[in-house]
Write an enzyme that holds these catalytic residues in place. Structure first.
Site, mmCIF file in Angstrom:
data_model
loop_
_atom_site.group_PDB
_atom_site.id
_atom_site.type_symbol
_atom_site.label_atom_id
_atom_site.label_comp_id
_atom_site.label_asym_id
_atom_site.label_seq_id
_atom_site.Cartn_x
_atom_site.Cartn_y
_atom_site.Cartn_z
ATOM 1 N N CYS A 106 -24.265 5.869 -14.301
ATOM 2 C CA CYS A 106 -23.086 6.700 -14.017
ATOM 3 C C CYS A 106 -23.382 8.159 -14.348
ATOM 4 O O CYS A 106 -23.669 8.510 -15.488
ATOM 5 C CB CYS A 106 -21.893 6.196 -14.827
ATOM 6 S SG CYS A 106 -20.443 7.253 -14.638
ATOM 7 N N CYS A 146 -16.147 3.197 -20.841
ATOM 8 C CA CYS A 146 -17.533 3.432 -20.429
ATOM 9 C C CYS A 146 -18.535 2.498 -21.113
ATOM 10 O O CYS A 146 -19.463 1.998 -20.472
ATOM 11 C CB CYS A 146 -17.912 4.883 -20.665
ATOM 12 S SG CYS A 146 -16.908 5.999 -19.680
ATOM 13 N N GLU A 167 0.830 -1.208 0.000
ATOM 14 C CA GLU A 167 0.000 0.000 0.000
ATOM 15 C C GLU A 167 0.868 1.263 0.000
ATOM 16 O O GLU A 167 0.559 2.236 -0.683
ATOM 17 C CB GLU A 167 -0.934 0.011 1.220
ATOM 18 C CG GLU A 167 -2.100 -0.947 1.095
ATOM 19 C CD GLU A 167 -3.026 -0.594 -0.060
ATOM 20 O OE1 GLU A 167 -3.375 0.584 -0.205
ATOM 21 O OE2 GLU A 167 -3.377 -1.506 -0.829
ATOM 22 N N CYS A 219 -18.920 -0.694 -19.398
ATOM 23 C CA CYS A 219 -18.922 -0.582 -17.934
ATOM 24 C C CYS A 219 -20.226 -1.090 -17.318
ATOM 25 O O CYS A 219 -21.311 -0.780 -17.816
ATOM 26 C CB CYS A 219 -18.700 0.881 -17.557
ATOM 27 S SG CYS A 219 -18.775 1.162 -15.789
ATOM 28 N N CYS A 244 -11.885 2.222 -15.152
ATOM 29 C CA CYS A 244 -12.349 3.627 -15.105
ATOM 30 C C CYS A 244 -11.105 4.501 -14.950
ATOM 31 O O CYS A 244 -10.908 5.167 -13.948
ATOM 32 C CB CYS A 244 -13.308 3.829 -13.935
ATOM 33 S SG CYS A 244 -14.056 5.472 -13.893
HETATM 34 S S1 SF4 Z 1 -19.375 4.626 -17.071
HETATM 35 FE FE1 SF4 Z 1 -18.731 5.868 -15.311
HETATM 36 S S2 SF4 Z 1 -17.920 4.417 -13.837
HETATM 37 FE FE2 SF4 Z 1 -18.041 3.361 -15.815
HETATM 38 S S3 SF4 Z 1 -16.013 3.603 -16.745
HETATM 39 FE FE3 SF4 Z 1 -17.300 5.304 -17.480
HETATM 40 S S4 SF4 Z 1 -16.921 6.973 -16.045
HETATM 41 FE FE4 SF4 Z 1 -16.187 5.112 -15.063
#
Ligand code: SF4
Length: 355
Positions: free
Chosen positions: A214, A205, A43, A208, A198
């Protein structure tokens, strides 16, 4: 919490865990045998540094200091040497201090509660939570840079996350969505999702799992979230450094004070400007060869340092230089044994390549 928030919370962690089960990284070195000690070191190394850069450093570190006890007993120079090139050396000094505090106060192990962990040098709230969740089976919310970006985008936090109010809201979101069960997998998934999916400049996106909810995506704000830090001019500092070699090609190095930039690392004698350096060495033996070289630029996060290297080659003995408080070392010894700031390491390497 409203029922909408609750259902959103459940679906966020469930969706994320589902993503991680299929796409998450499970073979990183610190994921194998994740003891508090191993997770802690990873970490700290991963703060401000990418996984691919950290892996070889982590493996070398664990080979040399396999336990907290071994780290507590190691000389600071040895610890700093293992950090050479990773930057942000306060991290290395803090882990050495923390190992010693744990040896004295906590029977040679890291404590397993947030309050005691956060009292240790270099361990903040998120690092403590990462140790407790990834290594001790506890449920604890984290908030590193990747997690901030994911939460800010998904839930529409538009302010710069360094701002106190924004940070507070992000902590609340993180706590709200961190599950009681499978918390280690969830935290690992958050870090992975931010680091690989992300991402800052190319989030995926369209593939995603959160795309329909989102806020950043649905409101076309992906490029502007997280909010940017207000810009300040980056100041520039200049120094001159004396790179002194004796007739046997030993180099003269000094250990820097504990505090300040490059604390405890080894470096060349440093002067505010060229004139001060030149007057300091004006009484060198006539046989000495003095050459000023091209300025070296080194960028820190908050400032830029311009170093003018001045090479002093001594043909005979080194009586004048012996009066200064420092060490004569072979370049290969410096490179293999000492903690060196990155530009100093590069200067020594260039001397080796072009003797
Ligand atoms: S949709 Fe939103 S959470 Fe998903 S990759 Fe794109 S910005 Fe990130």
């Amino acid at each position: 919490m409203t029922s909408t928030q609750r259902s959103s919370s459940q679906s966020f962690s469930t969706l994320l865990l589902h993503w991680w089960d299929t796409h998450g990284r499970k073979d990183l070195p610190w994921q194998q045998n994740p003891t508090p000690y191993r997770v802690w070191i990873s970490e700290i190394m991963l703060q401000q540094t990418q996984v691919t850069t950290v892996i070889p450093y982590y493996e070398r570190f664990m080979n040399s200091f396999p336990t907290l006890q071994a780290l507590a007993e190691a000389p600071i120079d040895q610890v700093l040497h293992h950090w050479t090139g990773l930057g942000y050396y306060a991290r290395a000094r803090n882990i050495a201090k923390t190992a010693q505090v744990c040896r004295t106060l906590h029977a040679g192990v890291l404590p397993q509660n947030a309050e005691a962990l956060e009292a240790l040098p270099g361990i903040g709230r998120s690092t403590a939570a990462a140790i407790l969740s990834l290594a001790c089976g506890q449920s604890a919310a984290i908030l590193d840079g990747n997690v901030k970006r994911v939460l800010a985008r998904r839930f529409g936090e538009t302010e710069w996350p360094g701002k106190l109010a924004a940070q507070k809201r992000l902590w609340e979101l993180s706590i709200q969505h961190t599950p009681k069960a499978r918390c280690a997998d969830y935290n690992q998934a958050m870090m992975d999702f931010g680091a690989t999916f992300c991402t800052r400049s190319k989030p995926q996106c369209t593939a995603c799992p959160f795309v329909s909810d989102c806020v950043a995506y649905t409101q076309n704000l992906v490029a502007t979230i997280p909010g940017k830090k207000p810009k300040k001019a980056v100041p520039t500092f200049t120094v001159a450094m004396a790179i002194i070699r004796d007739q046997h090609q030993n180099l003269y190095l000094e250990q820097r004070p504990n505090e300040g930039i490059w604390g405890s690392l080894y470096s060349f004698p440093e002067y505010a400007d060229l004139a001060t350096l030149q007057s300091t060495y004006s009484n060198l033996p006539k046989s000495a060869e003095i050459k000023t070289s091209t300025v070296v630029t080194h960028k820190f996060t908050h400032r830029t340092l311009l170093i003018t290297p001045v090479f002093l080659q001594l043909a005979n003995d080194r009586p004048t230089i012996d009066a200064i408080n420092g060490y004569w070392v072979k370049p290969h010894h410096a490179l293999s044994q000492l903690g060196l700031p990155a530009p100093i390491k590069r200067l020594i390497q260039s001397l080796q390549d072009n003797p």
